[in-house]
Design an enzyme around this catalytic site. Sequence first.
Site, PDB file in Angstrom:
ATOM      1  N   ARG A  41       0.824  -1.220   0.000  1.00  0.00           N
ATOM      2  CA  ARG A  41       0.000   0.000   0.000  1.00  0.00           C
ATOM      3  C   ARG A  41       0.852   1.262   0.000  1.00  0.00           C
ATOM      4  O   ARG A  41       0.457   2.275  -0.584  1.00  0.00           O
ATOM      5  CB  ARG A  41      -0.940   0.010   1.226  1.00  0.00           C
ATOM      6  CG  ARG A  41      -1.766   1.286   1.323  1.00  0.00           C
ATOM      7  CD  ARG A  41      -2.857   1.232   2.377  1.00  0.00           C
ATOM      8  NE  ARG A  41      -2.384   0.824   3.681  1.00  0.00           N
ATOM      9  CZ  ARG A  41      -1.659   1.585   4.511  1.00  0.00           C
ATOM     10  NH1 ARG A  41      -1.317   2.814   4.163  1.00  0.00           N
ATOM     11  NH2 ARG A  41      -1.268   1.121   5.677  1.00  0.00           N
ATOM     12  N   TYR A  93     -20.552  11.669 -15.368  1.00  0.00           N
ATOM     13  CA  TYR A  93     -20.793  10.463 -14.586  1.00  0.00           C
ATOM     14  C   TYR A  93     -21.363  10.856 -13.224  1.00  0.00           C
ATOM     15  O   TYR A  93     -20.806  11.715 -12.544  1.00  0.00           O
ATOM     16  CB  TYR A  93     -19.498   9.651 -14.443  1.00  0.00           C
ATOM     17  CG  TYR A  93     -19.728   8.435 -13.591  1.00  0.00           C
ATOM     18  CD1 TYR A  93     -20.698   7.508 -13.960  1.00  0.00           C
ATOM     19  CD2 TYR A  93     -19.039   8.238 -12.410  1.00  0.00           C
ATOM     20  CE1 TYR A  93     -20.955   6.393 -13.158  1.00  0.00           C
ATOM     21  CE2 TYR A  93     -19.284   7.130 -11.611  1.00  0.00           C
ATOM     22  CZ  TYR A  93     -20.247   6.223 -11.997  1.00  0.00           C
ATOM     23  OH  TYR A  93     -20.515   5.140 -11.200  1.00  0.00           O
ATOM     24  N   ASP A 164     -11.566  13.380 -17.522  1.00  0.00           N
ATOM     25  CA  ASP A 164     -11.973  11.974 -17.418  1.00  0.00           C
ATOM     26  C   ASP A 164     -11.964  11.415 -18.842  1.00  0.00           C
ATOM     27  O   ASP A 164     -12.786  11.792 -19.680  1.00  0.00           O
ATOM     28  CB  ASP A 164     -13.364  11.876 -16.779  1.00  0.00           C
ATOM     29  CG  ASP A 164     -13.770  10.430 -16.482  1.00  0.00           C
ATOM     30  OD1 ASP A 164     -13.358   9.533 -17.239  1.00  0.00           O
ATOM     31  OD2 ASP A 164     -14.515  10.210 -15.513  1.00  0.00           O
ATOM     32  N   LYS A 189     -13.751  -0.059 -17.533  1.00  0.00           N
ATOM     33  CA  LYS A 189     -14.440   0.031 -18.821  1.00  0.00           C
ATOM     34  C   LYS A 189     -13.533  -0.454 -19.961  1.00  0.00           C
ATOM     35  O   LYS A 189     -13.212  -1.623 -20.029  1.00  0.00           O
ATOM     36  CB  LYS A 189     -14.928   1.469 -19.023  1.00  0.00           C
ATOM     37  CG  LYS A 189     -15.684   2.046 -17.820  1.00  0.00           C
ATOM     38  CD  LYS A 189     -16.985   1.330 -17.594  1.00  0.00           C
ATOM     39  CE  LYS A 189     -17.922   1.964 -16.588  1.00  0.00           C
ATOM     40  NZ  LYS A 189     -17.432   2.181 -15.233  1.00  0.00           N
TER      41      LYS A 189
HETATM   42  N1  PLP Z   1     -15.881   8.006 -14.872  1.00  0.00           N
HETATM   43  C1  PLP Z   1     -16.765   7.611 -15.806  1.00  0.00           C
HETATM   44  C2  PLP Z   1     -16.906   8.410 -17.063  1.00  0.00           C
HETATM   45  C3  PLP Z   1     -17.537   6.468 -15.612  1.00  0.00           C
HETATM   46  O1  PLP Z   1     -18.416   6.090 -16.558  1.00  0.00           O
HETATM   47  C4  PLP Z   1     -17.384   5.738 -14.403  1.00  0.00           C
HETATM   48  C5  PLP Z   1     -18.191   4.534 -14.134  1.00  0.00           C
HETATM   49  O2  PLP Z   1     -19.174   4.264 -14.798  1.00  0.00           O
HETATM   50  C6  PLP Z   1     -16.471   6.200 -13.454  1.00  0.00           C
HETATM   51  C7  PLP Z   1     -15.721   7.319 -13.725  1.00  0.00           C
HETATM   52  C8  PLP Z   1     -16.286   5.468 -12.148  1.00  0.00           C
HETATM   53  O3  PLP Z   1     -15.587   4.282 -12.369  1.00  0.00           O
HETATM   54  P1  PLP Z   1     -15.727   2.935 -11.472  1.00  0.00           P
HETATM   55  O4  PLP Z   1     -17.096   2.412 -11.692  1.00  0.00           O
HETATM   56  O5  PLP Z   1     -14.627   2.077 -12.002  1.00  0.00           O
HETATM   57  O6  PLP Z   1     -15.507   3.340 -10.057  1.00  0.00           O
END
Ligand code: PLP
Length: 347
Positions: A41, A93, A164, A189
Amino acid sequence: MKPETWAIVGGRPDRVPGAPLNTPLVPASNFVLGTERLYSRTEATDTWEAFEAVLGGLEGGHAVSFSSGMAACSAVLGQLPTGAHLVIPDDCYQGVAGIAEAGARDHGWRVERVPAPDTDTWIAKLLEADVVWLESPTNPLLDVSDVAAVCAAPRKDGTRVIVDNTFATPLLQQPLALGADVVVHSATKFLGGHADLLMGAAVAKDEAQRELLITARKLYGATPGTLEAFLATRGVRTLPVRLKTGIANAVELAARLEAHPAVQRVRYPGFGAVVSFELADAETVDRACAAIKVIWNATSLGGVESTMERRSVHPGQEHIPDGLIRMSVGCEDVEDLWADLEQAFAA
Ligand code: PLP
């Protein structure tokens, strides 16, 4: 080296006789003392570092892996002080919007929301805000920001631009090269690509930001699992070929959906492997989602398997039309996907 090549050769063990081609799974919490590596960690494991090396190379920065995309987003936004001014897209998101809401409630953050395509407003915000957070394309409306223009515009001293890059992936967009400070990913994803892991990453432009991210991982403990990091690295190896097929399928499906009488509106930015489209209402969508046999009625995106869902089922999505389907287009044969959609629309 081209990204398609780096995705395959990056983050491998040294080429010495007898070495494995893939970095092994190292399920370690602690290490024999005598080097700088004491505890996973607080430092890392070879398995995490393989993923960080291949992703960092693709994004052109220093990658730090986390237990999920949300953990990566929280590590970045957790650096904001009380009273900070944060600007996020009006569609983004919902988890990121949730962090912003919690920050506004608990730490007095001033949160503003700007439509992703409104470049002039984003550029103006660079002169006021502490963090400008872009997500492009946005989830789930697939709005697009002019990332290059926003990143290149003048900003107030200390303002950071975060992008993002989950939907575009570094193969379609490299925000750090355009001037962003940090890129975040839900590696769950497209990077992982098989709907079999949860993981995230933040990629810093400079060493100082990387240190802050590593400190956040140390303090809050959102470390990736060993198997997840191994699988995510393996996922990145095939990202270029998966994405190529997914995009070709998405382009074709978007065009056919556009011409289908049951479809009221198609939202496809012309790149990426996610297509959002609208049917008449929630009931029609639910009927179609119950009838699909090849595509999966499931949330999330970016896997080899196509998925679709009605987005208005999720809380905090009041701006989403009732009849909106977000479809993640996978690598199946496009004729099978289209036949599945056609029969589902007729159900
Ligand atoms: N950012 C985007 C654009 C997302 O679509 C998602 C999840 O759907 C996240 C961040 C968060 O990711 P996680 O589900 O891996 O925590």
